[in-house]
Design an enzyme around this catalytic site. Structure first.
Site, PDB file in Angstrom:
ATOM      1  N   GLY A  80      -4.539  -1.581  -0.930  1.00 10.37           N
ATOM      2  CA  GLY A  80      -3.660  -1.729  -1.835  1.00 10.37           C
ATOM      3  C   GLY A  80      -2.876  -0.263  -2.133  1.00 10.37           C
ATOM      4  N   ASN A 139      -3.724   2.487   6.953  1.00 15.84           N
ATOM      5  CA  ASN A 139      -2.190   3.107   6.044  1.00 15.84           C
ATOM      6  C   ASN A 139      -3.301   3.567   5.049  1.00 15.84           C
ATOM      7  OD1 ASN A 139      -0.627   3.395   4.109  1.00 15.84           O
ATOM      8  ND2 ASN A 139      -0.097   1.557   4.251  1.00 15.84           N
ATOM      9  N   GLY A 160      -2.588   2.890  -4.145  1.00 16.20           N
ATOM     10  CA  GLY A 160      -2.965   4.616  -5.097  1.00 16.20           C
ATOM     11  C   GLY A 160      -4.105   5.254  -5.112  1.00 16.20           C
ATOM     12  N   GLU A 193      -5.880  -7.450  10.418  1.00 14.65           N
ATOM     13  CA  GLU A 193      -4.654  -8.463  10.097  1.00 14.65           C
ATOM     14  C   GLU A 193      -3.459  -7.514  11.273  1.00 14.65           C
ATOM     15  OE1 GLU A 193      -2.910  -5.787   7.564  1.00 14.65           O
ATOM     16  OE2 GLU A 193      -4.979  -6.452   7.472  1.00 14.65           O
ATOM     17  N   CYS A 239      -9.173  -1.852   3.201  1.00 12.44           N
ATOM     18  CA  CYS A 239      -8.824  -0.497   2.818  1.00 12.44           C
ATOM     19  C   CYS A 239      -9.130  -0.597   1.523  1.00 12.44           C
ATOM     20  CB  CYS A 239      -7.285  -0.417   3.523  1.00 12.44           C
ATOM     21  SG  CYS A 239      -6.212   0.797   3.129  1.00 12.44           S
ATOM     22  N   LEU A 240      -8.068  -0.241   0.197  1.00 17.52           N
ATOM     23  CA  LEU A 240      -8.641  -0.220  -1.138  1.00 17.52           C
ATOM     24  C   LEU A 240      -9.863  -0.980  -0.695  1.00 17.52           C
ATOM     25  CD1 LEU A 240      -7.903   1.093  -3.567  1.00 17.52           C
ATOM     26  CD2 LEU A 240      -6.328  -0.649  -4.547  1.00 17.52           C
ATOM     27  N   HIS A 247      -6.083  -1.911   9.183  1.00 18.04           N
ATOM     28  CA  HIS A 247      -6.126  -3.149   8.671  1.00 18.04           C
ATOM     29  C   HIS A 247      -5.959  -4.296   9.912  1.00 18.04           C
ATOM     30  CE1 HIS A 247      -4.010  -2.948   4.937  1.00 18.04           C
ATOM     31  NE2 HIS A 247      -3.767  -1.704   5.334  1.00 18.04           N
ATOM     32  N   GLY A 257      -4.291   6.701   2.537  1.00 14.08           N
ATOM     33  CA  GLY A 257      -4.151   8.672   1.979  1.00 14.08           C
ATOM     34  C   GLY A 257      -5.796   8.897   1.186  1.00 14.08           C
ATOM     35  N   PHE A 258      -6.976   7.775   0.868  1.00 14.95           N
ATOM     36  CA  PHE A 258      -7.753   8.300   0.400  1.00 14.95           C
ATOM     37  C   PHE A 258      -9.397   7.940   1.503  1.00 14.95           C
ATOM     38  CE2 PHE A 258      -5.428   8.450  -2.914  1.00 14.95           C
ATOM     39  CZ  PHE A 258      -5.222   9.061  -3.892  1.00 14.95           C
ATOM     40  N   SER A 303       0.985  -1.270  -0.284  1.00 22.63           N
ATOM     41  CA  SER A 303       0.128   0.094  -0.078  1.00 22.63           C
ATOM     42  C   SER A 303       0.771   1.314  -0.121  1.00 22.63           C
ATOM     43  CB  SER A 303      -0.774   0.318   0.925  1.00 22.63           C
ATOM     44  OG  SER A 303      -1.763  -0.852   1.239  1.00 22.63           O
ATOM     45  N   GLN A 362     -12.672   0.954   0.482  1.00 24.48           N
ATOM     46  CA  GLN A 362     -13.196   2.400  -1.019  1.00 24.48           C
ATOM     47  C   GLN A 362     -14.008   1.648  -2.183  1.00 24.48           C
ATOM     48  OE1 GLN A 362      -8.890   4.152  -1.371  1.00 24.48           O
ATOM     49  NE2 GLN A 362      -8.928   4.099   0.769  1.00 24.48           N
TER      50      GLN A 362
END
Length: 368
Positions: free
Chosen positions: A230, A300, A232, A346, A258-259, A344, A302-303, A52, A262
């Site tokens: 992940g 972790n 981006g 985990e 996380c990603l 996260h 940023g979006f 990530s 989203q």
């Protein structure tokens, strides 16, 4: 005599023109990426190898990094994924008898450019005020005008699709092939311990490339789907949103982290946005609004997911909220067995408060 006397000088230049001077650590060279910071006090090797972080240059808040060395098993992927490291005291000497080598040796092998002896407290304060931005580290270029020209070539993280870059090229398996719990994993930059958490609970998983077709995913005959973390921006990942919508139509259990959180939102027409400076660390408080309990979480990202759009959705409800800024940390669909969290569970490194989410996912597969 101070150890830094024989060190090569290095420069950190931010997009807004701010300059920090320090000393070279790791590989001598030049690297670029979006600057961000992690507030964790330990687990630096797991952080460095988290996919990530791909495309980012990371400030480590802990004043000493590298002091317990590097061990081969303490990784979350096949190598370091951060583009560069910024530290106050990046330590070449270590005192952990189980370690395989020093951080300096590891960075040299992994081609990691880093800068040491930086006032990271001042730098983090600057990023918290000004927001995330691109930066460049160099231990070979001393001309600021040349560095500025190189930095101008770096694309913004906003709108950048990176998940397919770090995804596995070939599908692979983990767990017991005879298990009745079969989980198809879409790898957008998955961490190894996520797979461990699924396998420990009896799942047989097949990890697929990010752009694997829905038809190929179904050929594994899974009775559950996992959408990974992940790097981006999720917004340009139309290929992933299309696949997730097809998965949701099956009414099979789906879990995203996380990603993946989203992307589940985007599949429900809930937009995402780029955060001012993101959440990265091992100590973020989150409230489970269903149970009323709070969790200390590892994060972790940023979006984020648009809070107003989640609250306006007829199909999605909020399950978790960040107690620092009230951002959306978890959602679930009202009519389908699909849910996700922004953090996260985990948690390597970090607390294990949220491991119950894997139990709930496996239970939903067994029930379904």
């Amino acid at each position: 005599m101070a150890a830094t006397i024989n060190k090569k000088s290095a420069i950190l230049l931010l997009k807004d023109g701010t300059v920090f001077y320090g000393h070279a650590f790791g590989k001598i060279g030049t690297t670029t990426g979006e600057i961000c910071f992690n507030t964790g006090m330990t687990g630096y090797q797991e952080v460095f190898t988290d996919p990530s972080y791909y495309g980012q240059i990371l400030i480590m808040n802990n004043v000493h990094v590298g002091n317990y060395g590097v061990k081969a098993v303490d990784v979350e992927s096949d190598g370091v994924k951060v583009k560069g490291i910024i530290g106050r005291n990046l330590e070449e000497k270590y005192s952990r008898f189980m370690a395989d080598e020093s951080l300096q040796q590891y960075f040299e092998q992994q081609n990691v450019v880093a800068i040491d002896d930086v006032d990271t407290r001042a730098l983090v304060a600057h990023v918290r005020i000004q927001g995330a931005m691109n930066c460049i580290i160099s231990s070979e270029i001393t001309d600021l005008e040349v560095l500025k020209a190189e930095l101008d070539k770096v694309p913004s993280m906003d709108g950048l699709e990176l998940a397919s870059v770090v995804s596995t090229k070939e599908a692979y398996f983990a767990g017991d092939p005879d298990s009745k719990i079969r989980v198809a994993v879409l790898d957008y930059g998955i961490k190894k311990n996520i797979l461990n958490c699924l396998v420990e609970r009896g799942a047989y998983v097949k990890v697929h490339n990010a752009k694997t077709s829905f038809e190929e995913l179904e050929s594994f005959s899974p009775n559950g789907y996992f959408i990974s973390n992940g790097p981006g921006d999720p917004a340009p990942m139309d290929y992933a949103v299309k696949t997730i919508k097809q998965i949701l139509a099956l009414d099979k259990p789906l879990f995203g982290i996380c990603l993946g959180h989203q992307l589940l939102a985007l599949a429900n027409d809930i937009p995402t946005f780029k955060m001012h400076h993101g959440h990265r660390g091992l100590n973020h408080p989150v409230k489970n609004v269903i149970s009323g309990k709070s969790e200390i979480t590892t994060q972790n990202h940023g979006f984020g997911v648009n809070p107003d759009a989640v609250r306006a959705s007829a199909d999605v409800e909020i399950t978790h909220l960040n107690l620092n800024d009230d951002s959306i940390e978890g959602i679930r669909m009202k009519t389908k067995p699909a849910f996700s969290v922004q953090y996260h569970p985990e948690a390597t490194p970090g607390p294990h408060d949220s491991r119950y989410l894997f139990d709930e996912f496996i239970a939903s597969i067994v029930k379904n």
